[in-house]
Write a protein that holds these residues in place. Sequence first.
Motif, PDB file in Angstrom:
ATOM      1  N   HIS A   1       0.780   8.523  11.417  1.00  0.00           N
ATOM      2  CA  HIS A   1       1.339   9.471  10.462  1.00  0.00           C
ATOM      3  C   HIS A   1       1.941   8.782   9.239  1.00  0.00           C
ATOM      4  O   HIS A   1       1.979   9.351   8.140  1.00  0.00           O
ATOM      5  CB  HIS A   1       2.423  10.296  11.182  1.00  0.00           C
ATOM      6  CG  HIS A   1       3.013  11.385  10.367  1.00  0.00           C
ATOM      7  ND1 HIS A   1       4.350  11.707  10.412  1.00  0.00           N
ATOM      8  CD2 HIS A   1       2.460  12.226   9.480  1.00  0.00           C
ATOM      9  CE1 HIS A   1       4.595  12.708   9.593  1.00  0.00           C
ATOM     10  NE2 HIS A   1       3.472  13.048   9.018  1.00  0.00           N
ATOM     11  N   GLY A   2       2.409   7.546   9.405  1.00  0.00           N
ATOM     12  CA  GLY A   2       2.997   6.825   8.283  1.00  0.00           C
ATOM     13  C   GLY A   2       2.031   6.614   7.133  1.00  0.00           C
ATOM     14  O   GLY A   2       2.458   6.477   5.977  1.00  0.00           O
ATOM     15  N   VAL A   3       0.730   6.598   7.399  1.00  0.00           N
ATOM     16  CA  VAL A   3      -0.264   6.473   6.321  1.00  0.00           C
ATOM     17  C   VAL A   3      -0.230   7.711   5.437  1.00  0.00           C
ATOM     18  O   VAL A   3      -0.279   7.618   4.203  1.00  0.00           O
ATOM     19  CB  VAL A   3      -1.672   6.259   6.902  1.00  0.00           C
ATOM     20  CG1 VAL A   3      -2.713   6.214   5.782  1.00  0.00           C
ATOM     21  CG2 VAL A   3      -1.729   4.980   7.732  1.00  0.00           C
ATOM     22  N   ALA A   4      -0.142   8.886   6.069  1.00  0.00           N
ATOM     23  CA  ALA A   4      -0.070  10.129   5.286  1.00  0.00           C
ATOM     24  C   ALA A   4       1.214  10.180   4.477  1.00  0.00           C
ATOM     25  O   ALA A   4       1.209  10.564   3.297  1.00  0.00           O
ATOM     26  CB  ALA A   4      -0.168  11.336   6.222  1.00  0.00           C
TER      27      ALA A   4
ATOM     28  N   LYS B   1      -6.391   3.838   0.193  1.00  0.00           N
ATOM     29  CA  LYS B   1      -6.330   2.394   0.430  1.00  0.00           C
ATOM     30  C   LYS B   1      -6.796   2.059   1.851  1.00  0.00           C
ATOM     31  O   LYS B   1      -7.449   1.032   2.079  1.00  0.00           O
ATOM     32  CB  LYS B   1      -4.911   1.881   0.192  1.00  0.00           C
ATOM     33  CG  LYS B   1      -4.438   2.025  -1.257  1.00  0.00           C
ATOM     34  CD  LYS B   1      -3.042   1.490  -1.433  1.00  0.00           C
ATOM     35  CE  LYS B   1      -2.504   1.802  -2.815  1.00  0.00           C
ATOM     36  NZ  LYS B   1      -3.290   1.174  -3.900  1.00  0.00           N
ATOM     37  N   LEU B   2      -6.435   2.918   2.811  1.00  0.00           N
ATOM     38  CA  LEU B   2      -6.898   2.708   4.178  1.00  0.00           C
ATOM     39  C   LEU B   2      -8.417   2.764   4.230  1.00  0.00           C
ATOM     40  O   LEU B   2      -9.066   1.928   4.878  1.00  0.00           O
ATOM     41  CB  LEU B   2      -6.293   3.776   5.101  1.00  0.00           C
ATOM     42  CG  LEU B   2      -6.642   3.643   6.579  1.00  0.00           C
ATOM     43  CD1 LEU B   2      -5.663   2.691   7.263  1.00  0.00           C
ATOM     44  CD2 LEU B   2      -6.601   5.000   7.274  1.00  0.00           C
ATOM     45  N   GLN B   3      -8.988   3.731   3.552  1.00  0.00           N
ATOM     46  CA  GLN B   3     -10.437   3.873   3.513  1.00  0.00           C
ATOM     47  C   GLN B   3     -11.083   2.656   2.847  1.00  0.00           C
ATOM     48  O   GLN B   3     -12.105   2.142   3.318  1.00  0.00           O
ATOM     49  CB  GLN B   3     -10.812   5.140   2.752  1.00  0.00           C
ATOM     50  CG  GLN B   3     -12.298   5.449   2.724  1.00  0.00           C
ATOM     51  CD  GLN B   3     -12.605   6.793   2.090  1.00  0.00           C
ATOM     52  OE1 GLN B   3     -11.808   7.721   2.163  1.00  0.00           O
ATOM     53  NE2 GLN B   3     -13.750   6.890   1.456  1.00  0.00           N
ATOM     54  N   GLU B   4     -10.456   2.152   1.773  1.00  0.00           N
ATOM     55  CA  GLU B   4     -10.990   0.981   1.079  1.00  0.00           C
ATOM     56  C   GLU B   4     -11.007  -0.240   1.995  1.00  0.00           C
ATOM     57  O   GLU B   4     -11.997  -0.994   2.035  1.00  0.00           O
ATOM     58  CB  GLU B   4     -10.166   0.698  -0.172  1.00  0.00           C
ATOM     59  CG  GLU B   4     -10.696  -0.458  -1.011  1.00  0.00           C
ATOM     60  CD  GLU B   4      -9.874  -0.717  -2.260  1.00  0.00           C
ATOM     61  OE1 GLU B   4     -10.133  -1.745  -2.933  1.00  0.00           O
ATOM     62  OE2 GLU B   4      -8.964   0.094  -2.562  1.00  0.00           O
TER      63      GLU B   4
ATOM     64  N   ILE C   1     -14.603  -1.905   9.436  1.00  0.00           N
ATOM     65  CA  ILE C   1     -13.839  -1.751  10.677  1.00  0.00           C
ATOM     66  C   ILE C   1     -13.720  -0.271  11.037  1.00  0.00           C
ATOM     67  O   ILE C   1     -13.434   0.566  10.175  1.00  0.00           O
ATOM     68  CB  ILE C   1     -12.439  -2.405  10.532  1.00  0.00           C
ATOM     69  CG1 ILE C   1     -11.701  -2.419  11.879  1.00  0.00           C
ATOM     70  CG2 ILE C   1     -11.604  -1.722   9.479  1.00  0.00           C
ATOM     71  CD1 ILE C   1     -10.401  -3.233  11.829  1.00  0.00           C
ATOM     72  N   PRO C   2     -13.975   0.093  12.296  1.00  0.00           N
ATOM     73  CA  PRO C   2     -13.839   1.496  12.691  1.00  0.00           C
ATOM     74  C   PRO C   2     -12.376   1.919  12.746  1.00  0.00           C
ATOM     75  O   PRO C   2     -11.492   1.113  13.030  1.00  0.00           O
ATOM     76  CB  PRO C   2     -14.476   1.543  14.078  1.00  0.00           C
ATOM     77  CG  PRO C   2     -14.328   0.153  14.612  1.00  0.00           C
ATOM     78  CD  PRO C   2     -14.421  -0.761  13.418  1.00  0.00           C
TER      79      PRO C   2
ATOM     80  N   MET D   1      -8.418   9.317   7.336  1.00  0.00           N
ATOM     81  CA  MET D   1      -9.802   8.893   7.139  1.00  0.00           C
ATOM     82  C   MET D   1     -10.636  10.160   7.250  1.00  0.00           C
ATOM     83  O   MET D   1     -10.535  10.882   8.250  1.00  0.00           O
ATOM     84  CB  MET D   1     -10.237   7.892   8.209  1.00  0.00           C
ATOM     85  CG  MET D   1      -9.901   6.461   7.921  1.00  0.00           C
ATOM     86  SD  MET D   1     -10.854   5.712   6.565  1.00  0.00           S
ATOM     87  CE  MET D   1     -12.460   5.455   7.340  1.00  0.00           C
ATOM     88  N   PRO D   2     -11.434  10.470   6.232  1.00  0.00           N
ATOM     89  CA  PRO D   2     -12.233  11.700   6.310  1.00  0.00           C
ATOM     90  C   PRO D   2     -13.113  11.717   7.548  1.00  0.00           C
ATOM     91  O   PRO D   2     -13.724  10.706   7.902  1.00  0.00           O
ATOM     92  CB  PRO D   2     -13.075  11.650   5.029  1.00  0.00           C
ATOM     93  CG  PRO D   2     -12.336  10.732   4.105  1.00  0.00           C
ATOM     94  CD  PRO D   2     -11.666   9.722   4.987  1.00  0.00           C
ATOM     95  N   ALA D   3     -13.172  12.854   8.201  1.00  0.00           N
ATOM     96  CA  ALA D   3     -13.972  12.940   9.430  1.00  0.00           C
ATOM     97  C   ALA D   3     -15.439  12.629   9.167  1.00  0.00           C
ATOM     98  O   ALA D   3     -16.142  12.146  10.058  1.00  0.00           O
ATOM     99  CB  ALA D   3     -13.830  14.335  10.042  1.00  0.00           C
TER     100      ALA D   3
END
Length: 553
Positions: free
Chosen positions: A212-215, A222-225, A232-233, A244-246
Amino acid sequence: MSDSPTTVAQLIVRCLEAEGVRYMFGIPGEENIRLVDATAGSSIRFILVRHEQAASFMADIYGRLTGKAAVCAATLGPGAINLLLGVADAHTDSTPLVAISAQVGLDRIYKESHQYIDLESMFRPVTKWAATIGTVASVPEMLRKAFDLAQRERPGAVYLAVPEDLEAQAAPADLVPLTARPSHITAPDPAQVAAAVAILRRAKRPVLLAGHGVARAHASEKLQELSEMLGIPVATTFMAKGVMPARHPNTLGVIGFMRHDYENFAFDEADVILSVGYELQEFAPARINPDRDKTIIHVHRFAEDIDASYPVTVAVEADVALALDALIAAFAAQPAGPFPKDAKIRGLCEAELAAGARDDRFPLAPQRIVSDIRAALDDDDIVLADTGAIKMWMARLYPAQKPLTCLISNGLSTMAFSLPGAIAARLACPGRKVLAAMGDGSFLMNSQEIETAVREKIPLVVLVWVDNAYGLIKWKMDLELKHHRDVDFGNPDFVRYAESFGAAGYAIERAADLLPTLKRALAGDGVSIIACPVDYAENIRLTDRLGELTLSL
């Protein structure tokens, strides 16, 4: 309001305005009438609710969506006690919230007296700070401290009690709201970043766990990048759905189901867990590291709690977005990966939802309901999935494409938050459609707030999954006891019930009716209640299927 407040109640409201508060959710009582009255003429809209518990849930969800502490208010004694559940829910879900209640006067707070309860002690275990305002002069400082603590990482709930005689006292003209302190963003320690990079370079099958801290850090892009750079999965917790988009090929799904779900197999095979924005109350570490043999990199604003199954090798304690920037820069200079994607896991989840979309049985399969909800909502729209069997199906299968678009109570797993929460979600995000997905058990716990939504002209849709039972408990009993008891109940006519409040009511009578009914209701500008029978025979079939999958791998 005048420039010079004449009462403490008016001063409190001016302090709330200075904090940017737009809504106060609550119920007036004899002891807080001046505070409620002081919102008249202010920039704060008082939302009268039908139960104080609902007020606290509204503040909870408003805070989660905006990152700004919302206010719930109540009178003393029983009114304040009714706030407790939503306050605890917000606190355990790391959501900013400020609860304000009346208290008996200072002239009798020290002795046994009518309606006196030690509210400060009652709220202390479920807040970052609980205090009683004891002097007029302390009001600006205590209000500023309350919001500073509530909104500072790690966010949470704060409680303030206002003695009834203090509320009515005159406030000197020189008492004014205090300004917020400059925000402080913690940069990552280069040595810790380098240590994390070194571990990832040696890794064979790492997996990224996003919490939740990412949100909260608005760090999804940045996580997606980083995921794309490393190949990495990524698995998320329930509360981090959508960071991360489903639809992204690196997305594994969510961790949090009560049995060994598809995503767990990625952790079984992993040698390194890159944990970003994860908090232990989101999901027990023992479920992803039962043998305590994984190398764990912890990235968050604060240190992790102590847990034997979460032995951290490297901790990058910093602003999540800045930490991700540092990792991205390091791997841009010297690439690593790509790592195995575990495509079979993604395929299993997608196949289950796709099969459900074609299932025309009645009562409806849970997978069909999830599929139709997804089809009825745009990527930016918000669904609140209540606690119960519905939570398990929505959390597992609903494809969230953006953060904070599928809201779940996970730290406390509280029932009945989603109807009042939907009211707050619509206020926080007025341009987006909002759907509360609830079991029939949780719906009737706070269904009186239909009247609040109708009266306040707040459009929303409630989809009630009807099985005439506490479905999750029945599921658990059948799994562990091989029978169930004392979980079945009766229900009202949901259509007539909705109409009695002035809302629209719909009853689903065949599977093909659900999606068009959802679209019609969501396109309207009123309040709609949709009753949809659900076939929870799928519950045991799911856990049996997952058990067989575990044994076969």
